[in-house]
Design an enzyme around this catalytic site. Structure first.
Site, PDB file in Angstrom:
ATOM      1  N   LYS A  11      38.123  25.770  11.462  1.00  0.00           N
ATOM      2  CA  LYS A  11      39.151  25.828  10.437  1.00  0.00           C
ATOM      3  C   LYS A  11      40.009  27.094  10.624  1.00  0.00           C
ATOM      4  O   LYS A  11      39.761  27.952  11.437  1.00  0.00           O
ATOM      5  CB  LYS A  11      38.189  26.138   9.321  1.00  0.00           C
ATOM      6  CG  LYS A  11      37.414  24.958   9.063  1.00  0.00           C
ATOM      7  CD  LYS A  11      36.571  24.929   7.558  1.00  0.00           C
ATOM      8  CE  LYS A  11      35.707  23.638   7.285  1.00  0.00           C
ATOM      9  NZ  LYS A  11      34.628  24.060   6.127  1.00  0.00           N
ATOM     10  N   TYR A  51      39.226  15.422   2.660  1.00  0.00           N
ATOM     11  CA  TYR A  51      38.332  15.870   1.659  1.00  0.00           C
ATOM     12  C   TYR A  51      38.219  14.911   0.573  1.00  0.00           C
ATOM     13  O   TYR A  51      37.565  15.378  -0.774  1.00  0.00           O
ATOM     14  CB  TYR A  51      38.465  17.168   1.122  1.00  0.00           C
ATOM     15  CG  TYR A  51      38.008  18.383   2.528  1.00  0.00           C
ATOM     16  CD1 TYR A  51      36.868  18.415   2.782  1.00  0.00           C
ATOM     17  CD2 TYR A  51      38.986  19.122   3.046  1.00  0.00           C
ATOM     18  CE1 TYR A  51      36.395  19.291   3.829  1.00  0.00           C
ATOM     19  CE2 TYR A  51      38.542  20.172   3.730  1.00  0.00           C
ATOM     20  CZ  TYR A  51      37.266  20.138   4.251  1.00  0.00           C
ATOM     21  OH  TYR A  51      36.957  20.988   5.159  1.00  0.00           O
ATOM     22  N   PHE A  59      35.443  23.446  -6.304  1.00  0.00           N
ATOM     23  CA  PHE A  59      35.938  24.049  -5.158  1.00  0.00           C
ATOM     24  C   PHE A  59      36.974  23.340  -4.297  1.00  0.00           C
ATOM     25  O   PHE A  59      37.263  23.712  -3.367  1.00  0.00           O
ATOM     26  CB  PHE A  59      34.626  24.336  -4.141  1.00  0.00           C
ATOM     27  CG  PHE A  59      33.841  23.115  -3.775  1.00  0.00           C
ATOM     28  CD1 PHE A  59      34.187  22.329  -2.563  1.00  0.00           C
ATOM     29  CD2 PHE A  59      32.618  22.847  -4.163  1.00  0.00           C
ATOM     30  CE1 PHE A  59      33.651  21.501  -2.011  1.00  0.00           C
ATOM     31  CE2 PHE A  59      31.969  21.555  -3.670  1.00  0.00           C
ATOM     32  CZ  PHE A  59      32.449  20.813  -2.532  1.00  0.00           C
ATOM     33  N   ARG A  87      26.512  18.998  14.092  1.00  0.00           N
ATOM     34  CA  ARG A  87      26.211  19.815  12.781  1.00  0.00           C
ATOM     35  C   ARG A  87      24.893  20.662  12.833  1.00  0.00           C
ATOM     36  O   ARG A  87      24.948  21.686  12.090  1.00  0.00           O
ATOM     37  CB  ARG A  87      25.881  18.506  11.713  1.00  0.00           C
ATOM     38  CG  ARG A  87      27.152  18.089  11.216  1.00  0.00           C
ATOM     39  CD  ARG A  87      27.007  17.065  10.138  1.00  0.00           C
ATOM     40  NE  ARG A  87      26.619  17.412   9.003  1.00  0.00           N
ATOM     41  CZ  ARG A  87      27.152  17.981   8.063  1.00  0.00           C
ATOM     42  NH1 ARG A  87      28.689  18.077   8.063  1.00  0.00           N
ATOM     43  NH2 ARG A  87      26.685  18.466   6.710  1.00  0.00           N
ATOM     44  N   THR A  93      25.732  24.978   5.134  1.00  0.00           N
ATOM     45  CA  THR A  93      27.182  25.092   4.711  1.00  0.00           C
ATOM     46  C   THR A  93      27.545  26.334   4.183  1.00  0.00           C
ATOM     47  O   THR A  93      28.732  26.786   4.499  1.00  0.00           O
ATOM     48  CB  THR A  93      27.530  24.147   3.140  1.00  0.00           C
ATOM     49  OG1 THR A  93      27.301  22.854   3.859  1.00  0.00           O
ATOM     50  CG2 THR A  93      28.875  24.310   2.857  1.00  0.00           C
ATOM     51  N   ARG A 104      27.875  29.202  12.040  1.00  0.00           N
ATOM     52  CA  ARG A 104      28.127  29.832  10.887  1.00  0.00           C
ATOM     53  C   ARG A 104      27.087  30.832  10.466  1.00  0.00           C
ATOM     54  O   ARG A 104      27.599  31.937   9.912  1.00  0.00           O
ATOM     55  CB  ARG A 104      27.962  28.630   9.810  1.00  0.00           C
ATOM     56  CG  ARG A 104      29.097  27.495   9.641  1.00  0.00           C
ATOM     57  CD  ARG A 104      28.572  26.474   8.925  1.00  0.00           C
ATOM     58  NE  ARG A 104      29.764  25.409   8.440  1.00  0.00           N
ATOM     59  CZ  ARG A 104      29.555  24.388   7.856  1.00  0.00           C
ATOM     60  NH1 ARG A 104      28.370  23.769   7.818  1.00  0.00           N
ATOM     61  NH2 ARG A 104      30.791  23.608   7.709  1.00  0.00           N
ATOM     62  N   ASN A 118      33.970  28.732   6.398  1.00  0.00           N
ATOM     63  CA  ASN A 118      32.772  28.787   7.108  1.00  0.00           C
ATOM     64  C   ASN A 118      32.934  28.186   8.494  1.00  0.00           C
ATOM     65  O   ASN A 118      31.930  27.400   9.129  1.00  0.00           O
ATOM     66  CB  ASN A 118      31.663  27.849   6.422  1.00  0.00           C
ATOM     67  CG  ASN A 118      32.199  26.415   5.985  1.00  0.00           C
ATOM     68  OD1 ASN A 118      33.234  25.960   6.412  1.00  0.00           O
ATOM     69  ND2 ASN A 118      31.257  25.629   5.376  1.00  0.00           N
ATOM     70  N   HIS A 121      34.241  22.397  10.596  1.00  0.00           N
ATOM     71  CA  HIS A 121      33.807  21.287  10.062  1.00  0.00           C
ATOM     72  C   HIS A 121      33.301  20.207  10.978  1.00  0.00           C
ATOM     73  O   HIS A 121      33.881  20.189  12.323  1.00  0.00           O
ATOM     74  CB  HIS A 121      35.022  20.501   9.638  1.00  0.00           C
ATOM     75  CG  HIS A 121      34.995  19.130   8.990  1.00  0.00           C
ATOM     76  ND1 HIS A 121      34.310  18.660   8.051  1.00  0.00           N
ATOM     77  CD2 HIS A 121      35.003  18.101   9.719  1.00  0.00           C
ATOM     78  CE1 HIS A 121      34.128  17.267   7.784  1.00  0.00           C
ATOM     79  NE2 HIS A 121      34.717  16.838   9.046  1.00  0.00           N
ATOM     80  N   GLU A 132      37.443  10.010   9.934  1.00  0.00           N
ATOM     81  CA  GLU A 132      38.098  11.506  10.057  1.00  0.00           C
ATOM     82  C   GLU A 132      38.625  11.319  11.578  1.00  0.00           C
ATOM     83  O   GLU A 132      39.962  12.068  11.560  1.00  0.00           O
ATOM     84  CB  GLU A 132      36.988  12.727  10.097  1.00  0.00           C
ATOM     85  CG  GLU A 132      36.352  12.740   8.616  1.00  0.00           C
ATOM     86  CD  GLU A 132      35.091  13.666   8.398  1.00  0.00           C
ATOM     87  OE1 GLU A 132      34.892  14.383   9.565  1.00  0.00           O
ATOM     88  OE2 GLU A 132      34.727  13.757   7.491  1.00  0.00           O
TER      89      GLU A 132
HETATM   90  P1  DAT Z   1      29.767  20.564   5.161  1.00  0.00           P
HETATM   91  O1  DAT Z   1      31.052  21.447   5.694  1.00  0.00           O
HETATM   92  O2  DAT Z   1      28.617  21.549   5.495  1.00  0.00           O
HETATM   93  O3  DAT Z   1      29.751  19.376   5.490  1.00  0.00           O
HETATM   94  P2  DAT Z   1      30.455  19.704   2.352  1.00  0.00           P
HETATM   95  O4  DAT Z   1      31.149  18.471   3.038  1.00  0.00           O
HETATM   96  O5  DAT Z   1      29.425  19.620   1.373  1.00  0.00           O
HETATM   97  O6  DAT Z   1      29.903  20.899   3.473  1.00  0.00           O
HETATM   98  O7  DAT Z   1      31.806  20.636   1.857  1.00  0.00           O
HETATM   99  C1  DAT Z   1      33.075  20.702   2.736  1.00  0.00           C
HETATM  100  C2  DAT Z   1      33.535  21.937   2.453  1.00  0.00           C
HETATM  101  O8  DAT Z   1      33.526  22.382   1.161  1.00  0.00           O
HETATM  102  C3  DAT Z   1      32.570  22.997   3.093  1.00  0.00           C
HETATM  103  O9  DAT Z   1      32.460  23.231   4.336  1.00  0.00           O
HETATM  104  C4  DAT Z   1      33.038  24.449   2.290  1.00  0.00           C
HETATM  105  C5  DAT Z   1      33.594  23.830   1.068  1.00  0.00           C
HETATM  106  N1  DAT Z   1      32.231  23.795  -0.040  1.00  0.00           N
HETATM  107  C6  DAT Z   1      31.256  23.126  -0.123  1.00  0.00           C
HETATM  108  N2  DAT Z   1      30.529  23.393  -1.284  1.00  0.00           N
HETATM  109  C7  DAT Z   1      31.039  24.464  -1.888  1.00  0.00           C
HETATM  110  C8  DAT Z   1      30.796  25.426  -2.755  1.00  0.00           C
HETATM  111  N3  DAT Z   1      29.878  25.316  -3.654  1.00  0.00           N
HETATM  112  N4  DAT Z   1      31.683  26.478  -2.999  1.00  0.00           N
HETATM  113  C9  DAT Z   1      32.861  26.548  -2.214  1.00  0.00           C
HETATM  114  N5  DAT Z   1      33.326  25.780  -1.176  1.00  0.00           N
HETATM  115  C10 DAT Z   1      32.368  24.719  -0.932  1.00  0.00           C
HETATM  116 MG    MG Z   2      30.925  17.725   5.080  1.00  0.00          MG
END
Ligand code: DAT
Ligand code: MG
Length: 138
Positions: A11, A51, A59, A87, A93, A104, A118, A121, A132
């Site tokens: 990212k 997304y 968020f 992963r 996350t 991370r 973070n 992805h 994706e």
């Molecule tokens: P991951 O990237 O671990 O698969 P995710 O798909 O649930 O996590 O979320 C996508 C992205 O969105 C994640 O990398 C960071 C952001 N994100 C997720 N939960 C969040 C939160 N509670 N506050 C801020 N950003 C968040």
């Molecule tokens: Mg995800």
């Protein structure tokens, strides 16, 4: 069975902090294969596709804005069980609490309540990976 593939993104925070090489080194050391790799500056439409599952969440908008803040590195990564394996390498996350030893956990932290920063992805299922990879590599 064909070797599994996943989409990995380094990212904008990872690229801006000069961690592209460090992250790639971990992926290569694990033994996964780089199939394709490119530096990308995605537009809003691509990120909204990517997304889509998070549309409407609190968020979501900050996440899309963050992902447009600079270039990312998109990687088509291959290997047996690479989806769950990457992963696992990435860690959970929230970078503040991600386990040490993970990308991370070792390289990320909060920079002011910004869980979205973070570093990486990784696709979360075979269906997500196909979807994706199409979005980022066509
Ligand atoms: P991951 O990237 O671990 O698969 P995710 O798909 O649930 O996590 O979320 C996508 C992205 O969105 C994640 O990398 C960071 C952001 N994100 C997720 N939960 C969040 C939160 N509670 N506050 C801020 N950003 C968040
Ligand atoms: Mg995800």
């Amino acid at each position: 069975m064909a070797t599994e593939e996943t989409l990995v993104l380094i990212k904008p925070d990872g690229v801006a902090r000069g961690l592209t090489g460090a992250i790639l080194a971990r992926v290569e050391a694990k033994g996964y294969s780089l199939v394709d790799l490119r530096l990308v500056e995605p537009d809003r439409a691509r990120l909204e596709q990517h997304y889509a599952e998070h549309a409407g969440k609190p968020f979501y908008e900050p996440l899309v804005e963050f992902m447009m803040s600079g270039p990312s590195v998109a990687i088509r990564l291959a290997g047996n069980r690479v989806i769950e394996g990457f992963r696992s390498l990435a860690g959970t996350t929230d970078p503040t609490t991600a386990a040490p030893g993970t990308i991370r956990g070792d390289l990320g932290r909060d920079w002011g309540l910004k869980v979205q920063q973070n570093l990486v992805h990784g696709s979360d299922s075979p269906e997500s990976a196909v979807r994706e990879l199409q979005i980022w590599f066509g």
